[in-house]
Motif scaffolding. Structure first.
Motif, PDB file in Angstrom:
ATOM      1  N   ALA A 119       0.886  -1.150   0.000  1.00  0.00           N
ATOM      2  CA  ALA A 119       0.000   0.000   0.000  1.00  0.00           C
ATOM      3  C   ALA A 119       0.932   1.210   0.000  1.00  0.00           C
ATOM      4  O   ALA A 119       0.999   1.999   0.911  1.00  0.00           O
ATOM      5  CB  ALA A 119      -0.915  -0.001   1.214  1.00  0.00           C
ATOM      6  N   GLY A 120       1.713   1.313  -1.028  1.00  0.00           N
ATOM      7  CA  GLY A 120       2.711   2.343  -1.248  1.00  0.00           C
ATOM      8  C   GLY A 120       3.154   2.134  -2.677  1.00  0.00           C
ATOM      9  O   GLY A 120       2.344   1.942  -3.564  1.00  0.00           O
ATOM     10  N   ALA A 121       4.456   2.107  -2.940  1.00  0.00           N
ATOM     11  CA  ALA A 121       4.934   1.733  -4.264  1.00  0.00           C
ATOM     12  C   ALA A 121       4.784   0.230  -4.421  1.00  0.00           C
ATOM     13  O   ALA A 121       4.907  -0.513  -3.463  1.00  0.00           O
ATOM     14  CB  ALA A 121       6.403   2.142  -4.417  1.00  0.00           C
ATOM     15  N   PRO A 122       4.498  -0.254  -5.652  1.00  0.00           N
ATOM     16  CA  PRO A 122       4.431  -1.710  -5.846  1.00  0.00           C
ATOM     17  C   PRO A 122       5.731  -2.371  -5.408  1.00  0.00           C
ATOM     18  O   PRO A 122       6.809  -1.859  -5.651  1.00  0.00           O
ATOM     19  CB  PRO A 122       4.226  -1.838  -7.363  1.00  0.00           C
ATOM     20  N   ILE A 123       5.619  -3.510  -4.728  1.00  0.00           N
ATOM     21  CA  ILE A 123       6.841  -4.126  -4.213  1.00  0.00           C
ATOM     22  C   ILE A 123       7.099  -5.536  -4.701  1.00  0.00           C
ATOM     23  O   ILE A 123       8.209  -5.866  -5.067  1.00  0.00           O
ATOM     24  CB  ILE A 123       6.874  -4.114  -2.672  1.00  0.00           C
ATOM     25  N   GLU A 124       6.080  -6.383  -4.730  1.00  0.00           N
ATOM     26  CA  GLU A 124       6.377  -7.765  -5.081  1.00  0.00           C
ATOM     27  C   GLU A 124       5.132  -8.462  -5.591  1.00  0.00           C
ATOM     28  O   GLU A 124       4.012  -8.106  -5.239  1.00  0.00           O
ATOM     29  CB  GLU A 124       6.934  -8.535  -3.880  1.00  0.00           C
ATOM     30  N   ALA A 125       5.327  -9.430  -6.436  1.00  0.00           N
ATOM     31  CA  ALA A 125       4.197 -10.210  -6.929  1.00  0.00           C
ATOM     32  C   ALA A 125       3.710 -11.145  -5.824  1.00  0.00           C
ATOM     33  O   ALA A 125       4.449 -11.477  -4.899  1.00  0.00           O
ATOM     34  CB  ALA A 125       4.606 -11.023  -8.154  1.00  0.00           C
ATOM     35  N   ILE A 126       2.463 -11.559  -5.943  1.00  0.00           N
ATOM     36  CA  ILE A 126       1.902 -12.488  -4.978  1.00  0.00           C
ATOM     37  C   ILE A 126       2.576 -13.839  -5.146  1.00  0.00           C
ATOM     38  O   ILE A 126       2.588 -14.402  -6.231  1.00  0.00           O
ATOM     39  CB  ILE A 126       0.382 -12.625  -5.189  1.00  0.00           C
ATOM     40  N   GLU A 127       3.147 -14.343  -4.086  1.00  0.00           N
ATOM     41  CA  GLU A 127       3.807 -15.643  -4.186  1.00  0.00           C
ATOM     42  C   GLU A 127       3.779 -16.336  -2.833  1.00  0.00           C
ATOM     43  O   GLU A 127       3.581 -15.704  -1.804  1.00  0.00           O
ATOM     44  CB  GLU A 127       5.254 -15.475  -4.658  1.00  0.00           C
ATOM     45  N   GLY A 128       3.973 -17.622  -2.861  1.00  0.00           N
ATOM     46  CA  GLY A 128       3.930 -18.387  -1.632  1.00  0.00           C
ATOM     47  C   GLY A 128       2.496 -18.546  -1.163  1.00  0.00           C
ATOM     48  O   GLY A 128       1.594 -17.824  -1.577  1.00  0.00           O
ATOM     49  N   GLN A 129       2.259 -19.498  -0.286  1.00  0.00           N
ATOM     50  CA  GLN A 129       0.908 -19.698   0.217  1.00  0.00           C
ATOM     51  C   GLN A 129       0.920 -20.452   1.526  1.00  0.00           C
ATOM     52  O   GLN A 129       1.476 -21.513   1.645  1.00  0.00           O
ATOM     53  CB  GLN A 129       0.044 -20.446  -0.797  1.00  0.00           C
ATOM     54  N   THR A 130       0.323 -19.819   2.535  1.00  0.00           N
ATOM     55  CA  THR A 130      -0.051 -20.506   3.759  1.00  0.00           C
ATOM     56  C   THR A 130      -1.545 -20.240   3.919  1.00  0.00           C
ATOM     57  O   THR A 130      -2.229 -19.984   2.947  1.00  0.00           O
ATOM     58  CB  THR A 130       0.759 -19.979   4.962  1.00  0.00           C
ATOM     59  N   SER A 131      -2.057 -20.295   5.130  1.00  0.00           N
ATOM     60  CA  SER A 131      -3.467 -19.978   5.326  1.00  0.00           C
ATOM     61  C   SER A 131      -3.633 -19.302   6.672  1.00  0.00           C
ATOM     62  O   SER A 131      -2.761 -19.377   7.537  1.00  0.00           O
ATOM     63  CB  SER A 131      -4.334 -21.238   5.252  1.00  0.00           C
ATOM     64  N   MET A 132      -4.768 -18.609   6.838  1.00  0.00           N
ATOM     65  CA  MET A 132      -5.070 -17.965   8.102  1.00  0.00           C
ATOM     66  C   MET A 132      -6.561 -18.101   8.379  1.00  0.00           C
ATOM     67  O   MET A 132      -7.373 -18.115   7.452  1.00  0.00           O
ATOM     68  CB  MET A 132      -4.660 -16.488   8.079  1.00  0.00           C
ATOM     69  N   PRO A 133      -6.952 -18.248   9.661  1.00  0.00           N
ATOM     70  CA  PRO A 133      -8.371 -18.356   9.997  1.00  0.00           C
ATOM     71  C   PRO A 133      -9.038 -16.993   9.933  1.00  0.00           C
ATOM     72  O   PRO A 133      -8.505 -15.998  10.435  1.00  0.00           O
ATOM     73  CB  PRO A 133      -8.351 -18.907  11.428  1.00  0.00           C
ATOM     74  N   VAL A 134     -10.213 -16.945   9.316  1.00  0.00           N
ATOM     75  CA  VAL A 134     -10.969 -15.703   9.166  1.00  0.00           C
ATOM     76  C   VAL A 134     -12.407 -15.966   9.600  1.00  0.00           C
ATOM     77  O   VAL A 134     -12.999 -16.974   9.190  1.00  0.00           O
ATOM     78  CB  VAL A 134     -10.944 -15.217   7.698  1.00  0.00           C
ATOM     79  N   PRO A 135     -12.996 -15.090  10.423  1.00  0.00           N
ATOM     80  CA  PRO A 135     -14.403 -15.272  10.781  1.00  0.00           C
ATOM     81  C   PRO A 135     -15.283 -15.334   9.538  1.00  0.00           C
ATOM     82  O   PRO A 135     -15.194 -14.477   8.659  1.00  0.00           O
ATOM     83  CB  PRO A 135     -14.721 -14.031  11.631  1.00  0.00           C
ATOM     84  N   ALA A 136     -16.122 -16.343   9.454  1.00  0.00           N
ATOM     85  CA  ALA A 136     -16.967 -16.519   8.281  1.00  0.00           C
ATOM     86  C   ALA A 136     -17.875 -15.326   8.054  1.00  0.00           C
ATOM     87  O   ALA A 136     -18.228 -15.007   6.910  1.00  0.00           O
ATOM     88  CB  ALA A 136     -17.794 -17.798   8.428  1.00  0.00           C
TER      89      ALA A 136
END
Length: 233
Positions: A119-136
């Motif tokens: 949320a500034g200058a572009p920095i990196e492409a989306i890469e890698g993957q884990t997961s996180m719990p999110v309230p439904a």
């Protein structure tokens, strides 16, 4: 035409509403359908919602209404299965009247976490993957993923460094929406989207930053902001 699992889920929800007046939890739906994770339940519910078979009541974690049943909900079922009447407005109103307060918002979905986004200058492409719990309750219909926000260019939109952006996966967006934009297939950024004369303008929400302008062919929308999670230290 619903899939077998979608058909099974809507019948399970309908039966639970008939029996108790309360829609089942994600855990109960996962076990009833023999699914491996709650994210599979979320995808099924999103598909049924998009097709107009069910409706979620806002600001309530476990409030689902069956708006209509598939035409083969009874004829396609086994003779041992309980018959389920078509859900019309009168039935829905009756269920709402007898429903008790839902459980706290404790149903969670494991959402893929695709690294960091600028949320500034572009920095990196989306890469890698884990997961996180999110309230439904924070997620609407569709397929979602999460990104950790880096930078302060969207602070005036309430998006701060270290927040987790919850993103609905899509490759289209309207002007004025906050999107995940991939620039030159290399750099990802979170910005307001604007189109003008064959160009894409990615606008920050911070007066200290200038808009970023690119030829349309250089920018690919990868999702729209659906919500935020914030950690407090």
């Amino acid at each position: 035409m619903l899939t077998a699992k979608q058909h099974e889920l809507i019948r399970f929800i309908q039966q639970r509403l008939e029996d108790t007046g309360i829609s089942p939890s994600f855990e109960e739906m996962k076990e009833a359908l023999d699914l491996k994770s709650k994210s599979g339940v979320h995808r099924l519910i999103s598909a049924l919602e998009e097709r107009g078979f069910i409706r979620r009541l806002p600001n309530r974690a476990r409030a689902l209404e069956v708006v209509k049943l598939p035409e083969d909900a009874v004829t396609g079922a086994s003779s041992s299965a309980p018959k389920m009447p078509a859900a019309n407005d009168a039935v829905i109103a009756a269920r709402a009247a007898k429903a008790v307060a839902p459980d706290p918002a404790n149903d969670v979905i494991d959402v893929p976490l695709h690294g960091r986004i600028a949320a500034g200058a572009p920095i990196e492409a989306i890469e890698g993957q884990t997961s996180m719990p999110v309230p439904a309750a924070l997620l609407g219909p569709g397929d979602h993923y999460a990104l950790e926000v880096s930078g302060d260019s969207m602070v005036e939109a309430g998006i701060f460094d270290g927040d987790f952006a919850l993103v609905r996966r899509t490759d289209t967006a309207r002007d004025g929406e906050i999107v995940v934009a991939l620039v030159d297939n290399e750099e990802a950024t979170l910005k307001y989207l604007r189109r003008e004369d064959g160009y894409i303008r990615l606008d920050p929400a911070n007066g200290a930053y200038e808009p970023q302008v690119y030829e349309s062919r250089r920018v690919q929308v990868q999702g729209k902001l659906a919500g935020l999670l914030r950690r407090y230290h």
